[in-house]
Design an enzyme around this catalytic site. Sequence first.
Site, PDB file in Angstrom:
ATOM      1  CG  HIS A 254     -26.288  35.651  56.219  1.00 42.13           C
ATOM      2  ND1 HIS A 254     -25.012  35.185  56.108  1.00 42.13           N
ATOM      3  CD2 HIS A 254     -26.989  35.006  55.260  1.00 42.13           C
ATOM      4  CE1 HIS A 254     -24.945  34.319  55.120  1.00 42.13           C
ATOM      5  NE2 HIS A 254     -26.141  34.197  54.583  1.00 42.13           N
TER       6      HIS A 254
ATOM      7  CD  GLU B 175     -26.160  39.969  55.824  1.00 45.61           C
ATOM      8  OE1 GLU B 175     -25.913  39.816  57.039  1.00 45.61           O
ATOM      9  OE2 GLU B 175     -25.491  39.435  54.926  1.00 45.61           O
TER      10      GLU B 175
END
Length: 127
Positions: free
Chosen positions: A18, A102
């Site tokens: 992400h 992330e």
Amino acid sequence: FLMKLCETNRPLLYIDVHGHSIKRNVFMYGCNSAAFGTSNFGHINQHKEWFHRELALPRLFSERCAFLSWKDCHFDIDKSKAHTGRSVVFREFGIVHSYTLEASVCGTERPGLGLVHFSTADFEAVG
């Protein structure tokens, strides 16, 4: 797809990648057996060593990748994250190494330099 894959070969690793718009740096979210009380490996009190295994990949990654911030990695699952990919894969398929990777769209904080935006080469270094 994952259910079919698990019928023939057991995946050892699941990583959901992400971009993050608020936090800085690159970091990983993982799971720990204690968050679920029990795991597919039996009662957690009998298998406490699994939690250390769950920390191993992010820790090694942070030691080899200058952009991954170990201090920003978290391994607890609160109720709002119970249906994330990593949580479901961990809980339903028993894949211990289930993570969300992330990468901040804001950049990284480098000592003495402050906030530095990531370059394409930086993202490639992360993987």
